[in-house]
Write a protein that holds these residues in place. Structure first.
Motif, PDB file in Angstrom:
ATOM      1  N   ILE A 102     -20.113   6.137 -19.695  1.00  0.00           N
ATOM      2  CA  ILE A 102     -19.924   6.243 -21.140  1.00  0.00           C
ATOM      3  C   ILE A 102     -20.822   7.329 -21.709  1.00  0.00           C
ATOM      4  O   ILE A 102     -20.398   8.139 -22.551  1.00  0.00           O
ATOM      5  CB  ILE A 102     -20.198   4.883 -21.813  1.00  0.00           C
ATOM      6  N   CYS A 103     -22.065   7.385 -21.238  1.00  0.00           N
ATOM      7  CA  CYS A 103     -22.986   8.434 -21.681  1.00  0.00           C
ATOM      8  C   CYS A 103     -22.433   9.821 -21.351  1.00  0.00           C
ATOM      9  O   CYS A 103     -22.472  10.740 -22.179  1.00  0.00           O
ATOM     10  CB  CYS A 103     -24.349   8.253 -21.018  1.00  0.00           C
ATOM     11  N   MET A 104     -21.925   9.989 -20.136  1.00  0.00           N
ATOM     12  CA  MET A 104     -21.388  11.276 -19.711  1.00  0.00           C
ATOM     13  C   MET A 104     -20.173  11.669 -20.543  1.00  0.00           C
ATOM     14  O   MET A 104     -20.042  12.817 -20.978  1.00  0.00           O
ATOM     15  CB  MET A 104     -21.021  11.217 -18.230  1.00  0.00           C
ATOM     16  N   SER A 105     -19.277  10.714 -20.788  1.00  0.00           N
ATOM     17  CA  SER A 105     -18.048  11.039 -21.518  1.00  0.00           C
ATOM     18  C   SER A 105     -18.343  11.480 -22.947  1.00  0.00           C
ATOM     19  O   SER A 105     -17.666  12.362 -23.493  1.00  0.00           O
ATOM     20  CB  SER A 105     -17.102   9.837 -21.529  1.00  0.00           C
ATOM     21  N   VAL A 106     -19.377  10.892 -23.549  1.00  0.00           N
ATOM     22  CA  VAL A 106     -19.773  11.302 -24.906  1.00  0.00           C
ATOM     23  C   VAL A 106     -20.367  12.711 -24.875  1.00  0.00           C
ATOM     24  O   VAL A 106     -20.020  13.566 -25.692  1.00  0.00           O
ATOM     25  CB  VAL A 106     -20.777  10.299 -25.504  1.00  0.00           C
ATOM     26  N   LYS A 107     -21.268  12.944 -23.922  1.00  0.00           N
ATOM     27  CA  LYS A 107     -21.921  14.246 -23.820  1.00  0.00           C
ATOM     28  C   LYS A 107     -20.909  15.358 -23.568  1.00  0.00           C
ATOM     29  O   LYS A 107     -21.013  16.460 -24.131  1.00  0.00           O
ATOM     30  CB  LYS A 107     -22.966  14.223 -22.702  1.00  0.00           C
ATOM     31  N   GLU A 108     -19.903  15.090 -22.735  1.00  0.00           N
ATOM     32  CA  GLU A 108     -18.903  16.099 -22.391  1.00  0.00           C
ATOM     33  C   GLU A 108     -17.729  16.112 -23.373  1.00  0.00           C
ATOM     34  O   GLU A 108     -16.787  16.897 -23.185  1.00  0.00           O
ATOM     35  CB  GLU A 108     -18.365  15.834 -20.978  1.00  0.00           C
ATOM     36  N   GLN A 109     -17.774  15.246 -24.382  1.00  0.00           N
ATOM     37  CA  GLN A 109     -16.732  15.181 -25.410  1.00  0.00           C
ATOM     38  C   GLN A 109     -15.338  14.979 -24.793  1.00  0.00           C
ATOM     39  O   GLN A 109     -14.376  15.641 -25.161  1.00  0.00           O
ATOM     40  CB  GLN A 109     -16.751  16.447 -26.278  1.00  0.00           C
ATOM     41  N   LEU A 110     -15.271  14.012 -23.882  1.00  0.00           N
ATOM     42  CA  LEU A 110     -14.022  13.764 -23.162  1.00  0.00           C
ATOM     43  C   LEU A 110     -13.080  12.815 -23.903  1.00  0.00           C
ATOM     44  O   LEU A 110     -11.881  12.773 -23.608  1.00  0.00           O
ATOM     45  CB  LEU A 110     -14.327  13.207 -21.771  1.00  0.00           C
ATOM     46  N   ASN A 111     -13.631  12.015 -24.800  1.00  0.00           N
ATOM     47  CA  ASN A 111     -12.801  11.106 -25.599  1.00  0.00           C
ATOM     48  C   ASN A 111     -11.931  10.214 -24.713  1.00  0.00           C
ATOM     49  O   ASN A 111     -10.749   9.987 -24.996  1.00  0.00           O
ATOM     50  CB  ASN A 111     -11.914  11.899 -26.577  1.00  0.00           C
ATOM     51  N   TYR A 112     -12.528   9.696 -23.632  1.00  0.00           N
ATOM     52  CA  TYR A 112     -11.781   8.798 -22.751  1.00  0.00           C
ATOM     53  C   TYR A 112     -11.379   7.515 -23.488  1.00  0.00           C
ATOM     54  O   TYR A 112     -12.109   7.007 -24.344  1.00  0.00           O
ATOM     55  CB  TYR A 112     -12.637   8.388 -21.551  1.00  0.00           C
ATOM     56  N   GLU A 113     -10.219   6.981 -23.132  1.00  0.00           N
ATOM     57  CA  GLU A 113      -9.820   5.652 -23.572  1.00  0.00           C
ATOM     58  C   GLU A 113     -10.168   4.695 -22.436  1.00  0.00           C
ATOM     59  O   GLU A 113      -9.525   4.697 -21.392  1.00  0.00           O
ATOM     60  CB  GLU A 113      -8.318   5.597 -23.860  1.00  0.00           C
ATOM     61  N   TRP A 114     -11.176   3.881 -22.649  1.00  0.00           N
ATOM     62  CA  TRP A 114     -11.645   2.992 -21.587  1.00  0.00           C
ATOM     63  C   TRP A 114     -10.767   1.754 -21.498  1.00  0.00           C
ATOM     64  O   TRP A 114     -10.505   1.095 -22.496  1.00  0.00           O
ATOM     65  CB  TRP A 114     -13.094   2.592 -21.834  1.00  0.00           C
ATOM     66  N   VAL A 115     -10.326   1.443 -20.295  1.00  0.00           N
ATOM     67  CA  VAL A 115      -9.472   0.279 -20.052  1.00  0.00           C
ATOM     68  C   VAL A 115     -10.214  -0.660 -19.102  1.00  0.00           C
ATOM     69  O   VAL A 115     -10.539  -0.282 -17.974  1.00  0.00           O
ATOM     70  CB  VAL A 115      -8.116   0.686 -19.442  1.00  0.00           C
ATOM     71  N   ARG A 116     -10.486  -1.874 -19.557  1.00  0.00           N
ATOM     72  CA  ARG A 116     -11.268  -2.817 -18.773  1.00  0.00           C
ATOM     73  C   ARG A 116     -10.471  -3.410 -17.617  1.00  0.00           C
ATOM     74  O   ARG A 116      -9.296  -3.729 -17.762  1.00  0.00           O
ATOM     75  CB  ARG A 116     -11.761  -3.958 -19.668  1.00  0.00           C
ATOM     76  N   PHE A 117     -11.121  -3.530 -16.454  1.00  0.00           N
ATOM     77  CA  PHE A 117     -10.521  -4.272 -15.342  1.00  0.00           C
ATOM     78  C   PHE A 117     -11.581  -5.172 -14.744  1.00  0.00           C
ATOM     79  O   PHE A 117     -12.784  -4.941 -14.922  1.00  0.00           O
ATOM     80  CB  PHE A 117      -9.917  -3.329 -14.289  1.00  0.00           C
ATOM     81  N   ALA A 118     -11.132  -6.200 -14.029  1.00  0.00           N
ATOM     82  CA  ALA A 118     -12.061  -7.219 -13.537  1.00  0.00           C
ATOM     83  C   ALA A 118     -12.715  -6.826 -12.218  1.00  0.00           C
ATOM     84  O   ALA A 118     -13.925  -6.633 -12.141  1.00  0.00           O
ATOM     85  CB  ALA A 118     -11.345  -8.556 -13.393  1.00  0.00           C
ATOM     86  N   SER A 119     -11.917  -6.696 -11.162  1.00  0.00           N
ATOM     87  CA  SER A 119     -12.560  -6.540  -9.860  1.00  0.00           C
ATOM     88  C   SER A 119     -11.767  -5.729  -8.843  1.00  0.00           C
ATOM     89  O   SER A 119     -12.144  -5.680  -7.685  1.00  0.00           O
ATOM     90  CB  SER A 119     -12.830  -7.926  -9.263  1.00  0.00           C
ATOM     91  N   ASN A 120     -10.661  -5.119  -9.220  1.00  0.00           N
ATOM     92  CA  ASN A 120      -9.899  -4.390  -8.203  1.00  0.00           C
ATOM     93  C   ASN A 120      -9.313  -3.100  -8.777  1.00  0.00           C
ATOM     94  O   ASN A 120      -9.561  -2.745  -9.935  1.00  0.00           O
ATOM     95  CB  ASN A 120      -8.798  -5.274  -7.607  1.00  0.00           C
ATOM     96  N   VAL A 121      -8.550  -2.405  -7.962  1.00  0.00           N
ATOM     97  CA  VAL A 121      -8.060  -1.075  -8.331  1.00  0.00           C
ATOM     98  C   VAL A 121      -6.555  -1.077  -8.609  1.00  0.00           C
ATOM     99  O   VAL A 121      -5.924  -0.018  -8.639  1.00  0.00           O
ATOM    100  CB  VAL A 121      -8.378  -0.074  -7.199  1.00  0.00           C
ATOM    101  N   ASN A 122      -5.978  -2.249  -8.824  1.00  0.00           N
ATOM    102  CA  ASN A 122      -4.525  -2.351  -8.950  1.00  0.00           C
ATOM    103  C   ASN A 122      -3.955  -1.513 -10.092  1.00  0.00           C
ATOM    104  O   ASN A 122      -2.891  -0.894  -9.950  1.00  0.00           O
ATOM    105  CB  ASN A 122      -4.112  -3.814  -9.137  1.00  0.00           C
ATOM    106  N   LEU A 123      -4.619  -1.502 -11.240  1.00  0.00           N
ATOM    107  CA  LEU A 123      -4.105  -0.731 -12.379  1.00  0.00           C
ATOM    108  C   LEU A 123      -4.000   0.751 -12.044  1.00  0.00           C
ATOM    109  O   LEU A 123      -3.016   1.416 -12.383  1.00  0.00           O
ATOM    110  CB  LEU A 123      -5.002  -0.928 -13.602  1.00  0.00           C
ATOM    111  N   PHE A 124      -5.014   1.267 -11.366  1.00  0.00           N
ATOM    112  CA  PHE A 124      -5.010   2.683 -11.018  1.00  0.00           C
ATOM    113  C   PHE A 124      -3.947   2.981  -9.959  1.00  0.00           C
ATOM    114  O   PHE A 124      -3.188   3.957 -10.076  1.00  0.00           O
ATOM    115  CB  PHE A 124      -6.393   3.075 -10.503  1.00  0.00           C
ATOM    116  N   VAL A 125      -3.865   2.150  -8.944  1.00  0.00           N
ATOM    117  CA  VAL A 125      -2.874   2.344  -7.884  1.00  0.00           C
ATOM    118  C   VAL A 125      -1.460   2.283  -8.442  1.00  0.00           C
ATOM    119  O   VAL A 125      -0.570   3.042  -8.028  1.00  0.00           O
ATOM    120  CB  VAL A 125      -3.064   1.301  -6.765  1.00  0.00           C
TER     121      VAL A 125
END
Length: 317
Positions: free
Chosen positions: A141-164
């Motif tokens: 989060i610190c990096m995204s603010v510094k680099e002005q990336l304006n990421y939309e953060w999407v919460r996940f619990a414990s696996n990579v299924n959303l990305f896959v």
């Protein structure tokens, strides 16, 4: 003293010696911050090979759940020790709970951003990026603010299924855990699509072993012995990786964790690599003041902490 009295005296003395040598070991319940895996291999080794017993301790390792995280159990008095990433530890202190780092295992940051588009994550402004719902993502989060990336953060619990599944443009991952899960899932992720925080000014230490300062101050000798035996476990793990994997898989199987030996072998190798300090080339097992300063400053700048947390607040005083 007559012969009869002498015999009685000797019997009493031998009995006292016997019971003093077999006194009950001091009990410590240890809850690592996540489920059974090679990330905690050194502690499993210390328990399985009797290093804790040698130190006069009766250690019970209990894993947390999403409903009852490790730190909650510490605060409730259900356990005496847990593992925390440095950023988490700073947040705990800032929230009003003094804690003490009794052993630092991580010397380097293992967090990465992996992109699904074959491009540098720094070019993906406004991207939907996965982040753990249980924390760990402060530096991202610190990096995204510094680099002005304006990421939309999407919460996940414990696996990579959303990305896959293609629901995310990129995801946070630990180099020893989720990143290998992505590769095992068959994803092609070129190095240009991996942003490694440790290489871009965010090399903040992660896992350390913590107790509340209140408990530590009352049980310093016990805490020191627990830390020393845990370090012994990690040093043995570094010298005997395959035997360590046998122990890890026993814990994994008991907890019915969906993983495999190949994944745990990769995790163990990466965790051990991250324990070696880049500057000294040694496995130092110490919290670095400069990394505490860096993490604290970045988190204050991004309104994650109400004040700067000093190194001295995290170590024995």
């Amino acid at each position: 003293m007559n012969r009869t009295n002498a015999k009685i005296f000797c019997a009493v003395l031998l009995t006292a010696v016997f019971f003093s040598g077999t006194a009950a070991a001091q009990k410590i319940t240890f809850v690592p911050q996540w489920t059974a895996q090679a990330q905690f291999a050194g502690y499993y080794v210390a328990e399985d090979l009797g290093f804790y017993k040698d130190a006069g301790l009766d250690v019970e390792i209990v894993h947390p759940s999403i409903a009852q995280p490790a730190m909650d159990r510490v605060l409730n008095g259900e356990c005496q020790a847990t593992t925390l990433q440095l950023c988490q530890a700073l947040d705990v202190v800032d929230s009003g709970t003094p804690i003490v780092n009794i052993l630092q295992t991580s010397m380097n940051n293992g967090m990465v951003i992996a992109s699904s588009r074959g491009v540098d994550p720094l070019t993906q402004k406004g991207a939907r990026v996965g982040i753990w719902s249980v924390g760990f993502g402060q530096m991202a989060i610190c990096m995204s603010v510094k680099e002005q990336l304006n990421y939309e953060w999407v919460r996940f619990a414990s696996n990579v299924n959303l990305f896959v599944a293609g629901a995310l443009d990129a995801t946070l991952a630990m180099s020893y855990n989720e990143f290998y899960q992505l590769l095992q899932a068959g994803m092609q992720i070129p190095e240009k699509s991996v942003y490694r925080f440790c290489d871009h000014g965010y090399n903040v230490q992660e896992d350390g072993l913590y107790m509340t300062r209140e408990y530590f101050n009352k049980h310093k000798d016990e805490a020191h012995r627990f830390a020393q035996a845990s370090r012994r476990g990690w040093e043995w793990a570094a010298e005997h990786p395959e035997e360590t994997l046998d122990i890890v898989m026993k814990y994994v199987d008991q907890a019915q964790i969906a993983t495999n030996r190949t994944m745990q072998r990769l995790m163990l190798a990466e965790v051990l690599r991250l324990q070696v300090d880049r500057e000294s080339g040694e496995r130092e097992f110490r919290l670095r003041p400069d990394m505490v300063k860096l993490a604290s400053s970045l988190m204050v700048e991004n309104f994650m902490l109400g004040r700067e947390i000093a190194y001295e607040e995290l170590v024995e005083q």
